[in-house]
Motif scaffolding. Sequence first.
Motif, PDB file in Angstrom:
ATOM      1  N   LEU A  46      -5.234  41.642   3.171  1.00 37.91           N
ATOM      2  CA  LEU A  46      -5.807  41.845   4.510  1.00 37.91           C
ATOM      3  C   LEU A  46      -6.325  43.270   4.712  1.00 37.91           C
ATOM      4  CD1 LEU A  46      -3.069  40.059   6.709  1.00 37.91           C
ATOM      5  CD2 LEU A  46      -4.994  39.022   5.511  1.00 37.91           C
ATOM      6  N   THR A  47      -6.923  43.874   3.687  1.00 37.95           N
ATOM      7  CA  THR A  47      -7.376  45.248   3.851  1.00 37.95           C
ATOM      8  C   THR A  47      -8.505  45.367   4.869  1.00 37.95           C
ATOM      9  OG1 THR A  47      -8.969  45.091   2.024  1.00 37.95           O
ATOM     10  CG2 THR A  47      -6.760  45.864   1.485  1.00 37.95           C
ATOM     11  N   LEU A 184     -15.673  44.636  11.596  1.00 38.76           N
ATOM     12  CA  LEU A 184     -14.750  43.699  10.944  1.00 38.76           C
ATOM     13  C   LEU A 184     -15.494  42.693  10.075  1.00 38.76           C
ATOM     14  CD1 LEU A 184     -11.988  42.187  10.569  1.00 38.76           C
ATOM     15  CD2 LEU A 184     -12.567  40.960  12.686  1.00 38.76           C
ATOM     16  N   ILE A 185     -16.575  42.130  10.594  1.00 39.22           N
ATOM     17  CA  ILE A 185     -17.247  41.008   9.933  1.00 39.22           C
ATOM     18  C   ILE A 185     -17.721  41.351   8.523  1.00 39.22           C
ATOM     19  CG2 ILE A 185     -19.308  39.545  10.023  1.00 39.22           C
ATOM     20  CD1 ILE A 185     -18.828  39.362  13.081  1.00 39.22           C
ATOM     21  N   PRO A 186     -18.484  42.440   8.301  1.00 39.88           N
ATOM     22  CA  PRO A 186     -18.891  42.744   6.917  1.00 39.88           C
ATOM     23  C   PRO A 186     -17.714  43.087   6.019  1.00 39.88           C
ATOM     24  CG  PRO A 186     -19.522  44.528   8.407  1.00 39.88           C
ATOM     25  CD  PRO A 186     -19.084  43.392   9.266  1.00 39.88           C
ATOM     26  N   ASN A 190     -16.885  41.328   2.462  1.00 39.14           N
ATOM     27  CA  ASN A 190     -16.663  42.089   1.233  1.00 39.14           C
ATOM     28  C   ASN A 190     -15.330  41.752   0.590  1.00 39.14           C
ATOM     29  OD1 ASN A 190     -19.103  43.431   1.418  1.00 39.14           O
ATOM     30  ND2 ASN A 190     -18.236  45.292   2.317  1.00 39.14           N
ATOM     31  N   GLU A 191     -14.291  41.609   1.413  1.00 39.58           N
ATOM     32  CA  GLU A 191     -12.983  41.297   0.859  1.00 39.58           C
ATOM     33  C   GLU A 191     -13.002  39.941   0.168  1.00 39.58           C
ATOM     34  OE1 GLU A 191      -8.235  41.378   2.038  1.00 39.58           O
ATOM     35  OE2 GLU A 191      -9.734  41.991   3.504  1.00 39.58           O
ATOM     36  N   ARG A 228     -10.418  47.303  -0.677  1.00 37.08           N
ATOM     37  CA  ARG A 228     -11.344  46.466  -1.434  1.00 37.08           C
ATOM     38  C   ARG A 228     -12.512  46.002  -0.567  1.00 37.08           C
ATOM     39  NH1 ARG A 228      -7.712  42.234  -3.677  1.00 37.08           N
ATOM     40  NH2 ARG A 228      -9.626  41.504  -4.637  1.00 37.08           N
ATOM     41  N   HIS A 229     -12.399  46.184   0.738  1.00 35.99           N
ATOM     42  CA  HIS A 229     -13.449  45.744   1.664  1.00 35.99           C
ATOM     43  C   HIS A 229     -14.565  46.767   1.815  1.00 35.99           C
ATOM     44  CE1 HIS A 229     -10.952  48.499   3.938  1.00 35.99           C
ATOM     45  NE2 HIS A 229     -11.981  48.679   4.750  1.00 35.99           N
TER      46      HIS A 229
END
Length: 430
Positions: A46-47, A184-186, A190-191, A228-229
């Motif tokens: 949940l990063t 948050l959305i992008p 990415n995650e 990682r996001h």
Amino acid sequence: MTTALYESKPLECWGKLKELRRKQVRELWQAKEKGNLLLMGVMGFLTSLPAGFGDYKSFGLGPNFGRIMEDPEQASRVLAAAEARGYDLDTCPTLRSSLGALFSGTFDLAPSGQRVRPDLLIEARVCQPQGKFAQLWNEYYGVPTFIVDMPPSIHQKQYLVDQMNDAIEWMEKVTGRTYDDEKLIPAVENEWESRVLWARMCMYLKVTPAPLDQLMMFSFEATFWRGRHQPESIELMRLAHDEVAYRAAHRIAALATERCRLLHEGVATWYHSQVLRYPRRYGAVYMGSQQLFGDWGAYTLAEDGTLTPISTLKEMGRRLNSRQEALETLAELYLAYGGHGMCTDMEKRILIRLAIARDWNVDGVVFNMERGCKGTTSTHTETAWELKKRGIPCMPYDGSSCNPKEFNEAEYMSRFDALMESLGLKPLDA
């Protein structure tokens, strides 16, 4: 005399990986002065959740964890500080090391000599020790704490979504900052993509020779823990994926002398040891594990345990338009496709390991029976029993991921020699 069987060379993206890791460490120490949110906790999962507050920085296991592990004596002293408070060898060594760094005064000490205190602790709890240690951090360190309980099944998806909504509201209250759904959305996209790329990289390890070994794969973990996001992290993962695909297609090996393929189940060592290096003496390569594949990948799971990487959101034609959609997607990623769901079901864990041994053409499996991590050692014995029935030899050893004094390296090497002998292999330099 050692004879090379395959072409081998370092990863071309290695320099970019090292550069990103240095940048991440440098920026976490500068986070407070630049006005960025600084948080701690085991947020390898949940990063993207705190990303609505912008470019936050993460302490992860501790900003000095790597430096401590590089010095065996310091690693032992830090663990001794925790043990003196009653946290003995049966507790998680990684979390014990983190807490010991606090007790010994090294946890938040920057290279400049200043102390840098995080704004909050948010924990994605995938095992019981994480939840307990988060409580202890709140007690000893006084940092505001929130625990997100990671349920074991997609059937509890709404439970996880509700917790993430509560966590956002709590973080806004604690920090006085406003959460931005457009950030948050992008981050969630990415995650999701990062986990897909990792899963696809793991698939390339089915090729002989393996284009990566486990030591090379572990080098990516720090970037995962710290975000990682992030755009830079996903760019690195794309480069790494494409390079590994090329190496697999052109038979560029992690180990030029590969003639034996092994799995290593359980954490190896954060400090320098011969656990992942010693097999090279025999032309043997550790090329993965259920834990390593699952912790950072995203798959569908067949009834017999076969893993298949999922598609990215873009490939699926899915667009996220709101906070609710983003959180539901994040919950789906971890509960339906992530390694968390694969390891909480013990029978499923065994099936996956058997399938990996079959599909990755494994010659043997080594198990770290670490006493302080019941989460990773559960089903080791049962898996070994099933593997042996299928003609795949196994080797257990008593290791410690964080304390060199708890690990008998000579005994490990002696057992490994016996495993190689059972496979009819002698050292390449013999």
